[in-house]
Design an enzyme around this catalytic site. Structure first.
Site, mmCIF file in Angstrom:
data_model
loop_
_atom_site.group_PDB
_atom_site.id
_atom_site.type_symbol
_atom_site.label_atom_id
_atom_site.label_comp_id
_atom_site.label_asym_id
_atom_site.label_seq_id
_atom_site.Cartn_x
_atom_site.Cartn_y
_atom_site.Cartn_z
ATOM 1 N N ILE A 129 -11.058 20.621 -10.085
ATOM 2 C CA ILE A 129 -12.179 19.845 -10.940
ATOM 3 C C ILE A 129 -13.533 20.010 -10.338
ATOM 4 O O ILE A 129 -14.550 19.934 -10.691
ATOM 5 C CB ILE A 129 -11.908 18.275 -10.968
ATOM 6 N N GLY A 130 -13.538 20.943 -9.071
ATOM 7 C CA GLY A 130 -15.057 20.932 -8.363
ATOM 8 C C GLY A 130 -14.625 21.936 -7.289
ATOM 9 O O GLY A 130 -13.611 21.918 -6.524
ATOM 10 N N GLY A 133 -17.425 23.614 -4.377
ATOM 11 C CA GLY A 133 -18.509 23.795 -3.657
ATOM 12 C C GLY A 133 -18.562 24.955 -2.421
ATOM 13 O O GLY A 133 -17.381 25.389 -2.523
ATOM 14 N N THR A 134 -19.381 24.997 -1.751
ATOM 15 C CA THR A 134 -19.329 25.517 -0.423
ATOM 16 C C THR A 134 -18.530 25.228 0.559
ATOM 17 O O THR A 134 -18.037 25.861 1.103
ATOM 18 C CB THR A 134 -20.875 25.824 -0.088
ATOM 19 N N SER A 183 -16.316 22.415 0.049
ATOM 20 C CA SER A 183 -14.961 21.858 -0.360
ATOM 21 C C SER A 183 -14.500 22.394 -1.779
ATOM 22 O O SER A 183 -15.000 23.203 -2.490
ATOM 23 C CB SER A 183 -15.174 20.328 -0.481
ATOM 24 N N VAL A 231 -12.273 20.409 -5.000
ATOM 25 C CA VAL A 231 -11.792 19.068 -5.401
ATOM 26 C C VAL A 231 -10.850 19.277 -6.625
ATOM 27 O O VAL A 231 -10.705 20.035 -7.452
ATOM 28 C CB VAL A 231 -13.029 18.187 -5.762
ATOM 29 N N LYS A 272 -10.046 15.827 -2.313
ATOM 30 C CA LYS A 272 -10.892 16.874 -1.688
ATOM 31 C C LYS A 272 -10.314 17.700 -0.619
ATOM 32 O O LYS A 272 -10.218 17.088 0.555
ATOM 33 C CB LYS A 272 -12.238 15.850 -1.678
ATOM 34 N N ASP A 321 -28.193 13.850 -0.497
ATOM 35 C CA ASP A 321 -27.839 14.735 -1.792
ATOM 36 C C ASP A 321 -27.584 14.051 -3.158
ATOM 37 O O ASP A 321 -26.879 14.244 -3.817
ATOM 38 C CB ASP A 321 -26.737 15.667 -1.352
#
Ligand code: ADP
Ligand code: MG
Ligand code: ZN
Length: 557
Positions: free
Chosen positions: A58-59, A61-62, A64, A66, A84, A171
């Site tokens: 579902i996610g 990023g640089t 992690s 998820v 995560k 953030d």
């Protein structure tokens, strides 16, 4: 730490072949890439196999990935969880600090909590309750004004909670504030960049805080991770911290990362040394960056033409430069000051200034959400930086533009802030925290209501607050960049004014109510926005104060 449970099965044992097979079948709808990632995760952390069915990614990023997973409860019901998986090169103390933010401050007041944590070697998986959430961009233009008010109230509640614990999130942005519109549930996530205030209640942020402050302007890389959270009671984490530190002491300080590949930062293409604490994005002390940041022509190539509501191209060059004021510079940088600068009040940077060391200041976050004191590298940063970011989120919500500012670097971001808050005002505020900002052009501050109504397409003749400047307050040169936003023409449902004569009867003017309430935005909304986007961090509204603002008068903080 009662929030972290170590499962009985949190031991390392090889996964069974049939376990993989089962996952295989259930994942048949997933893309090949995601399937592979899930398999790899099961292999890297085999304890997961017996507890979770990982359903999808579902996610990503640089730092992690998820996943959505389910777990079988004793009651027979299935529970949805978010897993995560942190990249294995994350610093152990950084991981431990993220986890401690969740365990200490999380689980209440719209701050995400944590259920379990698994580790095997350098792989760490944080297991959180799953909150299904909307994509901000998808719903931005269908939100009612009342929903926006509730959203902001709940975001501020989360910020009040973490600030109470002395956590600066660093953030704050929509993708880190999950929103379930149907259930009216909210959760602040992602403490991967969090830092502590000097009096933080998060032990591991104290460590990070003091190490940050010790940074000198020379390249500053700890040679070993001390794991000095000795008094910390996060079992899985502390273990992770110390074990992983033993395991790879030198790789941590030498990690090279390439920036700008779909991570949180755009446009910085050179490879930089990665700082251990806080700045997993680019807290860069390299000389390459130094040149980039000190001479910069700010190009505003895309301007929003508010009358046609289309993005048009118009070149306007504003040059800005920030310099530390003498006193602040002396105090903060420890760089040689005996050479004479030949560039003051020019838009050049002289060789003396180019050879200066970088001032050490945290710069984590996402450029469009960074506060002026972050953009100008003010070394003392407080929880006020999160309040600024909340203001930018509010600005998006009121204007219907996301991202509101899209800047590839800090000085561009600063120039974009000037176009809304005024150049003189920005320069004045920067002085208060010891920074001189030079700008080749004077741009006026804009009236926030006028700006938001123009961008949103609300016909402001429906409602104009007293003392409102006419629409020329929004000058062409001062429009924010909002390139990612779909053209407002496609939105259709805009409030409009009708008069009774158009309807063919009496002379009374009747205003058609916008069912979403955008024709009734009270002055309090813009007053709060103004106080969140206070250029001076010392006077910027706090989360606690914001919750008591008249904008939320009928809501209970
Ligand atoms: P990163 O550090 O990589 O940005 P985040 O913690 O922000 O990681 O998570 C990335 C994304 O994963 C979030 O934007 C969100 O979409 C999703 N996510 C994270 N935690 C949860 C959760 N508890 N429930 C549902 N989705 C989540
Ligand atoms: Mg995130
Ligand atoms: Zn100079």
């Amino acid at each position: 730490m009662e929030a972290v449970f170590k499962l009985p099965c949190d031991e390392q044992h090889p996964p069974q072949a049939e376990d993989f097979q089962e996952k295989q079948d259930q994942n048949s709808k997933l893309s090949a890439g995601v399937k592979k990632d899930i398999e790899k995760l099961y292999e890297a952390v085999p304890q997961l196999v017996n507890v979770f069915k990982i359903k999808e990614k579902i996610g990503e990023g640089t730092f992690s990935s998820v996943y959505l997973a389910t777990a079988q409860l004793h009651t027979g019901n299935e529970e949805k969880l978010a897993l995560k998986h942190l990249i294995p090169t994350s610093h152990p103390l950084r991981i431990a600090a993220e986890l401690q933010c969740l365990t200490v401050a999380g689980g209440q007041d719209n701050v995400m909590g944590v259920k379990y944590c698994f580790r095997r070697n350098d792989h760490v998986v944080i297991v959180m309750p799953y909150l299904e959430h909307e994509s901000f961009l998808d719903i931005l233009n269908s939100l009612s004004f009342e929903e926006v008010r509730e959203y902001m109230f709940n975001l501020l509640k989360a910020l009040r909670r973490i600030h109470h614990f002395g956590i600066v999130h660093r953030d704050v942005k929509p993708s880190n504030f999950l929103y379930n519109r149907r259930l009216k549930e909210y959760a602040l996530v992602d403490f991967g960049l969090a830092q502590g205030t000097p009096d933080t209640k998060i032990e591991l942020l104290k460590a990070a805080h003091s190490e940050d402050q010790e940074g000198s302007c020379s390249q500053n890389y700890p040679t070993s991770a001390s794991g000095n959270g000795a008094s910390v009671s996060v079992p899985a984490t502390k273990q992770a911290a110390t074990k992983a530190a033993e395991k790879r002491p030198s790789s941590l300080s030498k990690t090279q990362i390439k920036q700008g590949r779909g991570g949180k930062e755009d446009s910085v293409q050179h490879s930089v040394q990665r700082s251990v604490f806080g700045e997993r994005n680019f807290n860069v002390y390299s000389s390459t960056y130094q040149e980039n940041s000190s001479t910069k022509l700010i190009k505003q190539s895309k301007m929003t033409d508010v009358s046609s509501r289309r993005l048009v191209t118009k070149k306007k060059i504003i040059s800005t430069k920030t310099v530390s004021n003498g006193a602040a510079r002396k105090a903060a940088s420890g760089c040689p000051l005996n050479l004479i600068c030949g560039c003051y009040a020019t838009d050049r940077v002289c060789s003396v200034c180019l050879s200066r060391c970088q001032q050490v200041a945290p710069r984590a976050g996402t450029p469009g959400f960074r506060a002026p004191e972050v953009l100008t590298k003010c070394p003392t940063q407080t929880t006020a930086i999160d309040m600024w970011s909340a203001g930018i989120v509010f600005l998006s919500l009121l204007s219907g533009r996301y991202p509101f500012y899209k800047a590839s670097d800090d000085l561009t971001a600063l120039a974009q802030i000037m176009t809304v808050r005024g150049s003189r005002e920005t320069i004045q505020a920067a002085k208060t925290f010891g920074k001189s900002v030079l700008c080749t052009q004077v741009v006026p501050a804009q009236n926030l209501r006028t700006l938001c109504e123009k961008l949103r397409g609300t016909n402001s003749s429906c409602k104009r607050s007293q003392g409102e400047a006419p629409s020329k307050a929004v000058s062409d040169s001062a429009s924010p960049l909002a390139a990612d936003k779909p053209c407002p023409e496609t939105l259709g449902k805009q409030p409009h004014c009708i008069t009774s004569s158009q309807e063919g009867d009496g002379a009374l003017e009747i205003k058609a109510a916008d069912p979403k309430g955008w024709d009734q935005v009270p002055d309090e909304a813009y007053d709060l926005l103004d106080k969140l986007l206070d250029l001076n961090p010392a006077t910027r509204i706090t989360a606690q104060e914001a919750l008591l603002h008249p904008f939320f008068k009928d809501m209970r903080p």
